[in-house]
Design an enzyme around this catalytic site. Structure first.
Site, PDB file in Angstrom:
ATOM      1  N   CYS A   1     -62.452  -8.376 -37.781  1.00 14.24           N
ATOM      2  CA  CYS A   1     -61.781 -10.031 -38.035  1.00 14.24           C
ATOM      3  C   CYS A   1     -61.771 -10.272 -38.897  1.00 14.24           C
ATOM      4  O   CYS A   1     -64.103 -10.658 -39.463  1.00 14.24           O
ATOM      5  CB  CYS A   1     -62.733 -10.540 -36.573  1.00 14.24           C
ATOM      6  SG  CYS A   1     -62.045 -11.647 -36.615  1.00 14.24           S
TER       7      CYS A   1
ATOM      8  N   VAL B   1     -60.857 -15.396 -25.789  1.00 10.88           N
ATOM      9  CA  VAL B   1     -62.659 -14.941 -26.685  1.00 10.88           C
ATOM     10  C   VAL B   1     -62.037 -14.407 -27.809  1.00 10.88           C
ATOM     11  O   VAL B   1     -61.894 -13.692 -28.250  1.00 10.88           O
ATOM     12  CB  VAL B   1     -62.514 -14.104 -25.601  1.00 10.88           C
ATOM     13  CG1 VAL B   1     -64.332 -13.705 -25.747  1.00 10.88           C
ATOM     14  CG2 VAL B   1     -62.844 -15.005 -24.272  1.00 10.88           C
TER      15      VAL B   1
ATOM     16  N   TYR C   1     -51.038 -13.606 -40.693  1.00 12.13           N
ATOM     17  CA  TYR C   1     -50.429 -13.327 -39.273  1.00 12.13           C
ATOM     18  C   TYR C   1     -48.929 -14.013 -39.252  1.00 12.13           C
ATOM     19  O   TYR C   1     -48.355 -13.789 -38.102  1.00 12.13           O
ATOM     20  CB  TYR C   1     -51.396 -14.791 -38.504  1.00 12.13           C
ATOM     21  CG  TYR C   1     -52.439 -13.413 -38.760  1.00 12.13           C
ATOM     22  CD1 TYR C   1     -53.187 -12.711 -37.502  1.00 12.13           C
ATOM     23  CD2 TYR C   1     -53.834 -13.455 -39.838  1.00 12.13           C
ATOM     24  CE1 TYR C   1     -53.879 -11.567 -37.601  1.00 12.13           C
ATOM     25  CE2 TYR C   1     -54.853 -12.568 -39.641  1.00 12.13           C
ATOM     26  CZ  TYR C   1     -55.192 -12.188 -38.732  1.00 12.13           C
ATOM     27  OH  TYR C   1     -56.076 -11.068 -38.731  1.00 12.13           O
TER      28      TYR C   1
ATOM     29  N   VAL D   1     -64.115 -13.738 -31.747  1.00 10.39           N
ATOM     30  CA  VAL D   1     -65.432 -13.954 -32.540  1.00 10.39           C
ATOM     31  C   VAL D   1     -64.965 -14.449 -33.532  1.00 10.39           C
ATOM     32  O   VAL D   1     -63.737 -14.813 -34.204  1.00 10.39           O
ATOM     33  CB  VAL D   1     -65.414 -12.543 -32.675  1.00 10.39           C
ATOM     34  CG1 VAL D   1     -66.268 -12.119 -31.364  1.00 10.39           C
ATOM     35  CG2 VAL D   1     -64.410 -11.632 -33.824  1.00 10.39           C
TER      36      VAL D   1
ATOM     37  N   TRP E   1     -63.371  -8.791 -25.606  1.00  4.46           N
ATOM     38  CA  TRP E   1     -64.385  -8.270 -26.644  1.00  4.46           C
ATOM     39  C   TRP E   1     -65.104  -7.070 -26.238  1.00  4.46           C
ATOM     40  O   TRP E   1     -66.298  -7.740 -25.326  1.00  4.46           O
ATOM     41  CB  TRP E   1     -64.743  -8.703 -27.682  1.00  4.46           C
ATOM     42  CG  TRP E   1     -64.154  -9.329 -28.800  1.00  4.46           C
ATOM     43  CD1 TRP E   1     -63.781 -11.193 -28.576  1.00  4.46           C
ATOM     44  CD2 TRP E   1     -63.642  -8.884 -29.882  1.00  4.46           C
ATOM     45  NE1 TRP E   1     -62.588 -10.381 -30.359  1.00  4.46           N
ATOM     46  CE2 TRP E   1     -62.350  -9.618 -30.619  1.00  4.46           C
ATOM     47  CE3 TRP E   1     -63.654  -7.489 -30.628  1.00  4.46           C
ATOM     48  CZ2 TRP E   1     -61.927  -9.479 -32.096  1.00  4.46           C
ATOM     49  CZ3 TRP E   1     -62.409  -6.901 -31.390  1.00  4.46           C
ATOM     50  CH2 TRP E   1     -61.913  -8.144 -32.464  1.00  4.46           C
TER      51      TRP E   1
END
Length: 354
Positions: A65, A131, A196, A133, A98
């Site tokens: 990421c 969720v 993106y 990171v 994750w």
């Protein structure tokens, strides 16, 4: 800040349009990155109830990421490895979020959880969002503290100073903050999030608008960096970290997978030299795992790559070739010093680097 799979591409549950892999919305809707739902801060004075304290928190990342990679690089440059221990997730998520399948018994050895979503649930039962990171988790309570990918690195640079290594660089120098913020705003909107928007576009017009923004901004950055080594000032700042994490993934995933294919980064002499310069700087390339990056994007984004084929290329040896950027003056750390080698447990496996 990624929360791919069923939830999205890579969003960081934040929703800022970043790929932190947490909260992005795509599909039939126009791609939108959501705001970080959990935006508490860990500060020197503990204003939000979370004081800076060595060993109390755990930084959860995916090496795939780009939003999490910002925190990885900042942590390394500032020497916070012992003060802020690291948890690395599997690059492949499932619909439970994750996973800690890289650890024995598929559990994080400190938090004792199998999925990052468990820390989110400990903080807010029934939280319906993504969720993502990077995430900072409070070890004593097991609760998520923050998934605010935009703020985490700024706080590492400015609030964790008592725990920085000796001679750590100032990544967000006060006299340059207005200029840094201005540069980062354009980089975020058109490059970090722009790739993106292009990759998850569901209509030709939407895609072409994002594609145009990406390359317009890259051309502007190439012009800016043609005669200066770093984006702002004469040494590395937060602005360079934020641009690097997208550029280092560009040819491997964004050029083909996200259809940002006007040209490869390696075909832009200035940007290719700039990103190699950073990659070869301690604290940057030694946090990059190309194997995790490619497997994550090509295997998780099934709507874009339904066959699940992971490309064999691109060839990685070019990352270690001379860049000659030192001729522009400046130095990576100014009056500060480079970080030492990464901890043995954080070394990138051979499959992930040149």
């Amino acid at each position: 800040m990624t929360d791919h799979g069923q939830r999205d591409s890579e969003s960081n549950g934040n929703g800022n349009g970043e790929s932190g892999d947490g909260n992005t919305e795509y599909g039939r809707k126009k791609f939108k990155r959501s705001r970080s739902h959990f935006a508490d801060r860990v500060t020197a004075d503990g204003t939000d109830g979370w004081p800076v304290e060595a060993g109390r928190y755990r930084l959860v990342v995916s090496r795939a990421c780009p939003w999490a990679s910002r925190a990885l690089i900042s942590r390394r440059l500032l020497g916070l490895e012992e003060a802020l221990p690291l948890a690395v997730t599997d690059p492949i998520q499932d619909d439970r979020s994750w996973r800690f399948t890289l650890d024995p018994d598929d559990r994080d050895p400190v938090l004792g959880i199998r999925f990052l979503s468990e820390a989110y649930d400990a903080r807010e039962t029934g939280y319906p969002g993504g969720v993502s990171v990077p995430a900072i988790v409070d070890v004593p309570s097991g609760k998520l503290v923050t998934n605010d990918f935009q703020q985490i690195t700024l706080d590492l640079a400015t609030e964790w100073t008592a725990l920085h290594r000796p001679d750590a660089p100032d990544l967000y120098p006060e006299p340059l903050r207005d200029e840094i913020d201005g540069v980062m705003d354009g980089v975020y909107r058109d490059v970090n999030n722009g790739v993106y928007r292009a990759g998850f576009a569901t209509g030709q017009e939407e895609y072409e608008a994002a594609y145009t923004d990406v390359f317009r901004r890259l051309d502007m950055l190439s012009d800016r960096l043609a005669e200066r080594r770093y984006l702002v000032g004469d040494h590395i700042t937060e602005a360079d970290i934020r641009l690097f994490t997208t550029l280092v993934r560009f040819d491997a995933v964004y050029h083909g997978h996200f259809k940002c294919n006007r040209n490869k980064l390696a075909e832009d002499r200035v940007l290719w030299g700039y990103v190699r310069d950073l990659y070869q700087t301690p604290g940057f390339g030694d946090t990059v795992d190309f194997d995790h990056i490619k497997r994550h994007y090509y295997l998780v984004h099934t709507g874009i790559n339904p066959t699940g084929i992971v490309p064999a290329g691109p060839e990685l040896s070019g990352w270690l070739t001379p860049h000659h950027r030192e001729q522009l003056g400046g130095s990576p750390f100014g009056d500060a010093t480079p970080p030492g080698p990464p901890p043995a447990a954080e070394m990138i496996p051979a499959a992930g680097h040149p």
